[in-house]
Design an enzyme around this catalytic site. Structure first.
Site, PDB file in Angstrom:
ATOM      1  CB  SER A 277       8.193  -1.540  34.096  1.00  0.00           C
ATOM      2  OG  SER A 277       7.474  -1.462  35.306  1.00  0.00           O
ATOM      3  CE  LYS A 283       9.871   3.532  33.118  1.00  0.00           C
ATOM      4  NZ  LYS A 283      10.043   3.119  34.515  1.00  0.00           N
ATOM      5  CG  ASN A 285      13.014   0.979  33.120  1.00  0.00           C
ATOM      6  OD1 ASN A 285      12.570   2.126  33.162  1.00  0.00           O
ATOM      7  ND2 ASN A 285      12.383  -0.052  33.642  1.00  0.00           N
ATOM      8  NE  ARG A 316      54.543 -11.564  54.739  1.00  0.00           N
ATOM      9  CZ  ARG A 316      55.818 -11.935  54.758  1.00  0.00           C
ATOM     10  NH1 ARG A 316      56.397 -12.298  55.895  1.00  0.00           N
ATOM     11  NH2 ARG A 316      56.534 -11.957  53.657  1.00  0.00           N
TER      12      ARG A 316
END
Length: 451
Positions: A277, A283, A285, A316
């Site tokens: 972080s 952290k 993550n 088409r």
């Protein structure tokens, strides 16, 4: 895709396959194969096909990509200015050969066939990484088949399972994805050649022969009839990729939830600079999960466009076909990127056995309530057993006691089960059902999945 984010969501080889340069290269390959096929059946001279093939070996260097990009906006597709430049490149070598460039074909024939060539190349990479993820998940299923953990429903603790069973379920889904890829190849990897309206009238009575030879030249399947207005082949391919991404998203959702601080049962591989972080040093993550989940969020939206493109006008489409050019490359790239992230996580996943046991014990036996109820049911009836154990659970919660202690004090139970039997019922390992048989079945099934 911004290059700042490409490494987060995409995979380099697949990204390169869907680059402008590669697309033009596949279009040149299709043009050369068309000339060779037509020479084989006598539509154009062999010497002409030899010149066109010779020029094709020079690759995209014979084209001016910048001017093509500008001209495509005016022409409505890249094939029209491409054919002009490609013809000029051949003419610079042999004026007579230039007369036969793009003979009998239309823009969509070249773009669709080049797209199928792109998809085949990208599909090979996706299949390779899918197979690797599958094999890793199978190994993890075997390794952790006896590691009891809590199973969860509605994000709540439910009943015991094993970590190996979770891996086996993941592996089984990846195995089905491999089967889907194998099965679609004969339908999807097919050339397109129909001329202006699908009749190949410009080739007179040689249309079918050229189609056969064209398919052989490119080692693609031969269609029974032209498919330029029926886009189910493209949709089937995209939908299969979307299913793969969805399966990967389910896995990423699981392991990211198991990485939550309060759970802490699994962790993505640890590496310097990974999962940190900008403000919180502590952290860790689930960054790989974020990439996979972003793909699982994005691909369904792209699939909406692909499905809508199936509804086309006559011979088409006006706009529907064009929308595929934006959606298909991104679906491929997101799928490949999600696979790479998943493969990285599966191969380096860190398991916290202590946290798994802690979470298993967290409810003080409440997770074994169904086991007690089902053991009692043959003696006093299921409904009575449910009511009795439900009341015992409420008492255990109110008194903050282990459910086993509460159950052992109930007269209705003491006269049926011994203390030893109750202890056995409360062991999570005794209430795993047929999990081991399921794991064995997934491992056995793997032997029949195409490698």
């Amino acid at each position: 895709m911004s290059q700042l984010y490409a490494s987060l969501f995409y995979q380099p080889e697949v990204t390169e396959i869907f680059s402008d340069t590669s697309m033009l290269g596949y279009m040149i390959q299709a043009e050369a194969a068309l000339a060779q096929a037509q020479a084989q059946v006598g539509v154009i001279p062999h010497a002409v096909a030899a010149v066109i093939t010779q020029v094709a070996k020079q690759g995209v260097d014979v084209l001016d990509q910048d001017s093509l990009a500008v001209a495509a906006g005016l022409a409505g597709n890249i094939a029209i200015p491409f054919v002009k430049q490609w013809t000029a490149a051949v003419q610079s070598v042999d004026t007579d050969a230039a007369r036969y460039v793009h003979w009998g074909a239309t823009s969509q024939d070249i773009i669709d066939t080049a797209t199928i060539l792109q998809c085949r190349a990208a599909l090979e990479i996706i299949e390779q990484h899918l197979q690797q993820s599958y094999q890793i998940a199978l190994h993890q299923a075997e390794q952790y088949r006896d590691q009891v953990m809590i199973g969860r429903t509605w994000l709540q603790q439910a009943l015991p399972i094993t970590l190996g069973h979770k891996f086996a379920r993941w592996a089984s889904a990846l195995g089905r994805d491999l089967q889907r890829i194998t099965q679609l190849k004969s339908r999807v990897l097919t050339i397109q050649l129909g001329g202006a309206v699908g009749s190949l009238a410009s080739l007179l009575d040689q249309g079918s022969s050229v189609v056969t030879a064209f398919a052989r030249q490119l080692d693609l399947n031969e269609p029974a009839c032209t498919w330029h207005g029926e886009r189910d082949r493209v949709v089937e391919l995209a939908a299969t990729l979307a299913i793969i991404v969805g399966n990967l998203g389910k896995m990423a959702r699981d392991w990211s939830l198991m990485m939550q601080t309060e759970i802490a049962e699994l962790f993505e591989p640890d590496a310097k600079g990974r999962g940190g972080s900008s403000t919180m040093p502590h952290k860790r993550n689930p960054v790989a999960a974020a990439s996979v989940l972003a793909a699982a969020n994005r691909v369904p939206a792209l699939m909406c466009s692909v499905y809508q493109s199936m509804v086309q006008e006559h011979e088409r489409s006006l706009g529907g076909w064009h929308a595929e050019w934006l959606s298909i490359p991104e679906i491929f790239q997101l799928c490949a990127g999600a696979l790479i992230r998943t493969e990285e996580v599966l191969s380096g996943l860190q398991v916290n056995v202590d946290a798994i046991q802690r979470n298993l014990d967290m409810t003080q036996g409440l997770i074994m309530a169904e086991a007690v109820m089902m053991a009692l049911a043959p003696e006093i009836g299921r409904l009575n057993a449910h009511h009795l154990i439900e009341t015992a659970c409420q008492q255990a919660i109110q008194q903050q006691r282990h459910l086993q202690d509460v159950v052992q004090e109930l007269d209705e139970i003491k006269k049926i089960f011994s203390k030893e039997k109750i202890e056995e019922i409360f062991r999570p390992t005794t209430y795993l059902g047929n999990i081991q048989a399921q794991i064995d079945a997934v491992l056995a099934e793997a032997k029949g999945v195409a490698k």
